[in-house]
Design an enzyme around this catalytic site. Structure first.
Site, PDB file in Angstrom:
ATOM      1  N   LYS A  36      47.948  92.079  48.186  1.00  0.00           N
ATOM      2  CA  LYS A  36      47.768  92.591  46.831  1.00  0.00           C
ATOM      3  C   LYS A  36      46.306  92.941  46.554  1.00  0.00           C
ATOM      4  O   LYS A  36      45.763  92.647  45.499  1.00  0.00           O
ATOM      5  CB  LYS A  36      48.271  91.567  45.810  1.00  0.00           C
ATOM      6  CG  LYS A  36      49.756  91.251  45.978  1.00  0.00           C
ATOM      7  CD  LYS A  36      50.286  90.410  44.852  1.00  0.00           C
ATOM      8  CE  LYS A  36      51.727  90.023  45.010  1.00  0.00           C
ATOM      9  NZ  LYS A  36      52.624  91.021  45.506  1.00  0.00           N
ATOM     10  N   CYS A  37      45.690  93.604  47.512  1.00  0.00           N
ATOM     11  CA  CYS A  37      44.266  93.929  47.464  1.00  0.00           C
ATOM     12  C   CYS A  37      44.106  95.452  47.405  1.00  0.00           C
ATOM     13  O   CYS A  37      44.971  96.186  47.883  1.00  0.00           O
ATOM     14  CB  CYS A  37      43.619  93.369  48.733  1.00  0.00           C
ATOM     15  SG  CYS A  37      41.875  93.773  48.953  1.00  0.00           S
ATOM     16  N   GLY A  38      43.017  95.904  46.846  1.00  0.00           N
ATOM     17  CA  GLY A  38      42.729  97.335  46.847  1.00  0.00           C
ATOM     18  C   GLY A  38      42.634  97.909  48.254  1.00  0.00           C
ATOM     19  O   GLY A  38      42.837  99.109  48.465  1.00  0.00           O
TER      20      GLY A  38
END
Length: 160
Positions: A36-38
């Site tokens: 759930k990271c950029g």
């Protein structure tokens, strides 16, 4: 103090121990990952690189980590399912791992000491920090999270 990655055993995401000596004579890219990271879309580039070079002795090893902004909240089976469904990842994923702090994996302490970050910093700053290892098991480079997998390909080519 270990001198190569081959001196470590690490648990795969299914709990089975994996000797990193199994990667002897291969070029390895070690990445601390998060779902759930950029930077999560880098899974696409990592998988493409894995497919492009695996027959030449190259392997990507993914180490999910939840130490940065709680961006890897799932358990190991949820992480594997996410990576498989969304990015067709088939390179090895290891058990969720701490990369910094008092509970940091000794393996990541080794990687950080072999390839310090900017200004000699030992800590990993964010998800998708990458460590490139040569065929002798020596850490030769560290890449920032924003460095895209395709920007590392020239360095990998030189080692293959």
């Amino acid at each position: 103090m270990p001198s190569t990655i081959y001196e470590f055993d690490m648990p795969l995401n299914n709990g089975q121990k994996k000797s990193l000596a199994d990667y002897k004579q291969q070029v390895v890219l070690i990445v601390n990952t998060a779902s759930k990271c950029g930077f999560t879309p880098q899974y696409t580039g990592l998988q493409a690189m894995h497919e492009k070079f695996k027959d030449r002795g190259f392997e990507v090893l993914g180490f999910p980590c939840d130490q940065f902004g709680h961006q890897e909240p799932g358990d190991d089976s949820e992480i594997e399912q996410f990576c498989s469904l969304n990015y067709n990842v088939d390179f090895p994923l290891f058990k969720k791992t701490d990369v910094n702090g008092k509970n940091a994996s000794p393996f990541f302490d080794f990687l950080k000491s072999e390839a310090p970050g900017l200004l000699g910093s030992k800590s990993i700053k964010w998800n998708f920090t990458k460590f490139l290892v040569n065929r002798d098991g020596k850490v030769i480079a560290r890449y920032a999270p924003k460095t895209k997998p395709e920007d590392i390909e020239k360095d990998i080519e030189k080692l293959l």
